[in-house]
Design a protein around this motif. Structure first.
Motif, mmCIF file in Angstrom:
data_model
loop_
_atom_site.group_PDB
_atom_site.id
_atom_site.type_symbol
_atom_site.label_atom_id
_atom_site.label_comp_id
_atom_site.label_asym_id
_atom_site.label_seq_id
_atom_site.Cartn_x
_atom_site.Cartn_y
_atom_site.Cartn_z
ATOM 1 N N LYS A 189 -4.554 10.551 -1.086
ATOM 2 C CA LYS A 189 -3.806 11.195 0.004
ATOM 3 C C LYS A 189 -3.048 12.407 -0.548
ATOM 4 O O LYS A 189 -3.102 13.493 0.015
ATOM 5 C CB LYS A 189 -2.803 10.236 0.652
ATOM 6 N N ASP A 216 0.868 -1.182 0.000
ATOM 7 C CA ASP A 216 0.000 0.000 0.000
ATOM 8 C C ASP A 216 0.906 1.234 0.000
ATOM 9 O O ASP A 216 1.609 1.499 0.976
ATOM 10 C CB ASP A 216 -0.878 -0.060 1.257
ATOM 11 N N HIS A 240 0.647 6.761 0.751
ATOM 12 C CA HIS A 240 1.276 7.940 1.368
ATOM 13 C C HIS A 240 2.581 8.337 0.674
ATOM 14 O O HIS A 240 3.373 9.098 1.230
ATOM 15 C CB HIS A 240 1.561 7.672 2.858
HETATM 16 C C1 LIG Z 1 -2.201 3.420 4.509
HETATM 17 C C2 LIG Z 1 -3.592 3.711 4.047
HETATM 18 N N1 LIG Z 1 -4.167 2.902 3.146
HETATM 19 C C3 LIG Z 1 -5.420 3.128 2.691
HETATM 20 C C4 LIG Z 1 -6.157 4.199 3.156
HETATM 21 C C5 LIG Z 1 -7.540 4.407 2.652
HETATM 22 O O1 LIG Z 1 -7.537 4.388 1.290
HETATM 23 P P1 LIG Z 1 -8.870 4.500 0.424
HETATM 24 O O2 LIG Z 1 -9.672 5.618 0.996
HETATM 25 O O3 LIG Z 1 -8.360 4.765 -0.952
HETATM 26 O O4 LIG Z 1 -9.544 3.179 0.528
HETATM 27 C C6 LIG Z 1 -5.600 5.060 4.104
HETATM 28 C C7 LIG Z 1 -6.378 6.193 4.629
HETATM 29 O O5 LIG Z 1 -6.055 6.794 5.619
HETATM 30 C C8 LIG Z 1 -4.283 4.812 4.553
HETATM 31 O O6 LIG Z 1 -3.678 5.614 5.445
#
Ligand SMILES: Cc1ncc(COP(=O)(O)O)c(C=O)c1O
Length: 426
Positions: free
Chosen positions: A244, A208, A211
């Motif tokens: 983000k 993921d 950020h």
């Molecule tokens: C590390 C991380 N992954 C995913 C998300 C959420 O992503 P999405 O809104 O695109 O599902 C966040 C949101 O704070 C996050 O900090």
């Protein structure tokens, strides 16, 4: 104001059904709010290229289904590929293996549905982003938590523990790169070791990288897909979004890619993406015209990190922060001294006689001492943050503060927290 865009003037979001500002007022019964510093979005006006594109699209007053199924190099995908190549040096995104989805969660869940039988384990180095625990719940899997080491105010992987947990029932490992909430920008060496261990134990890396843009001065975001060993990269799927970077999470648009066709196809087969025209357009406009805005924003956040780290060290002895975070716009603050002072464990024990319902699950959930400290700051300093308990093993004594706001709001929040603590520290 330094620069072309205004990040300095506080931008009022109250009354917009904002999770960051309005929700904590309701949930914590706050009579006023100085700063909403909870969920990871930003208090700034978005990049002008985004507003311009959305305004233009609104002139075409028809909102029929949008075509997002095309597997080839659509303009949307070309924008993503060009942005990633130019900004981060990712050269191996194949448009045929790039999927679009409504959020990073939706993408991760699609992969987990494909790769993780119910009851299997998902390995994560903790403390880690709270939302992954929701992904685990939605896929009927089990979190396998490897607690990171806290060394000289900075988190590190505990490699022995991490590998010890790689049993055959672990099918994937969710990597948060860069890391929310502890603010590590993982190095190439660390990511390589992570990837090699996962490969050795037949565990797919779900990286993921939402950020990725927020790295502090002198730090670097290393995309997992740029690691040298092709076998390591082929054992991974990367999830990203402009949500983000450009604060677009309400627009619901994200994407994922893999150099491994099999992993891509399995994820895509489980990806039920109900995309919105506006979301796709906003993302496209961010990548085509938002880089100058983003550069200034990242520098501003870096200044907020310096400001917060110094402020807390100099003025709030009851809060502890480590080294300046290397990434994200989040601060991770040790609140154990506050917990002791306000007898937070006793408060939690009292509340747990009839535990409150967790809105995410609809089930009663026991509160913890960190939850009580968080509530205490909301009610006594009018500052809303997130309890460290949400971030799994290792979060028990912490709160997370979102610094993506004007310096004025940030200072007001810290002043208010310092003032509230002074009252009880006599
Ligand atoms: C590390 C991380 N992954 C995913 C998300 C959420 O992503 P999405 O809104 O695109 O599902 C966040 C949101 O704070 C996050 O900090």
């Amino acid at each position: 104001m330094a620069g072309k865009f205004d990040f300095d003037t506080p931008y009022n979001r109250i009354g917009t059904d904002s999770v960051k500002w309005d929700m904590p007022v309701r949930v914590n019964h706050m009579s006023r709010i100085i700063a909403g510093m909870t969920t990871a979005d930003m208090d700034f006006k978005c990049a002008p290229s985004i507003t311009a594109a959305l305004k233009k699209r609104m002139e075409h007053e028809n909102w029929g289904y949008v075509d997002m199924a095309s597997p080839g190099p659509t303009a949307f995908k070309k924008g993503i590929i060009a942005w990633n190549e130019k900004r981060y040096g990712i050269k191996n995104i194949n448009p045929e293996q790039l999927g679009v989805t409504t959020g990073v969660h939706a993408g991760i869940i699609a992969s987990m549905r494909a790769l993780c039988p119910p009851g299997s384990k998902v390995l994560m180095a903790t403390p880690i982003y709270s939302g992954f625990y929701g992904d685990v719940r939605f896929t009927n899997t089990v979190a396998e938590e490897s607690l990171m080491k806290y060394v000289n105010g900075r988190y590190e992987m505990d490699w022995d523990d991490f590998e010890r947990r790689m049993t055959p029932d672990v099918k994937v490992s969710i990597l948060c790169n860069p890391q929310n909430p502890v603010g590590r920008a993982w190095t190439k060496e660390e990511l390589t070791r992570y990837g090699e261990l996962c490969l050795k134990h037949n565990i797919v890396v779900l990286s993921d990288e939402i950020h990725c843009d927020f790295v502090s001065k002198g730090q670097k975001y290393v995309p997992f897909a740029t690691l040298d060993d092709k076998k390591v990269v082929d054992n991974s799927i990367t999830y990203k979004s402009g949500s983000k970077s450009f604060s677009l999470p309400g627009m619901k648009c994200a994407w994922f890619f893999s150099t491994n066709q099999d992993l891509y196809r399995k994820t895509q087969a489980n990806n039920h993406a109900d995309l919105s025209t506006m979301g796709m357009l906003a993302e496209q406009a961010a990548y085509s015209g938002g880089s100058e805005w983003l550069d200034q924003c990242v520098a501003y956040i870096d200044g907020n990190h310096d400001f917060t780290n110094k402020y807390i060290k100099a003025n709030i002895p009851m809060l502890k922060v480590g080294q300046k975070p290397e990434s994200t716009y989040l601060a991770w603050i040790d609140v154990s001294a506050v917990a002791n002072k306000i007898n937070a464990q006793k408060m939690a024990d009292d509340m747990n006689k009839s535990p409150p319902v967790n809105p995410a699950t609809g089930m009663p959930k026991k509160v913890t001492s960190a939850d009580m400290v968080n509530l205490w700051f909301a009610q006594n300093a009018a500052v809303a943050m997130n309890s460290g308990t949400n971030y799994g093993k290792g979060g028990e004594n912490f709160i997370r503060m979102n610094l993506a706001t004007s310096r004025t709001t940030l200072k007001a929040a810290l002043d208010s927290m310092a003032g509230a603590l002074k009252k009880i520290s006599a």
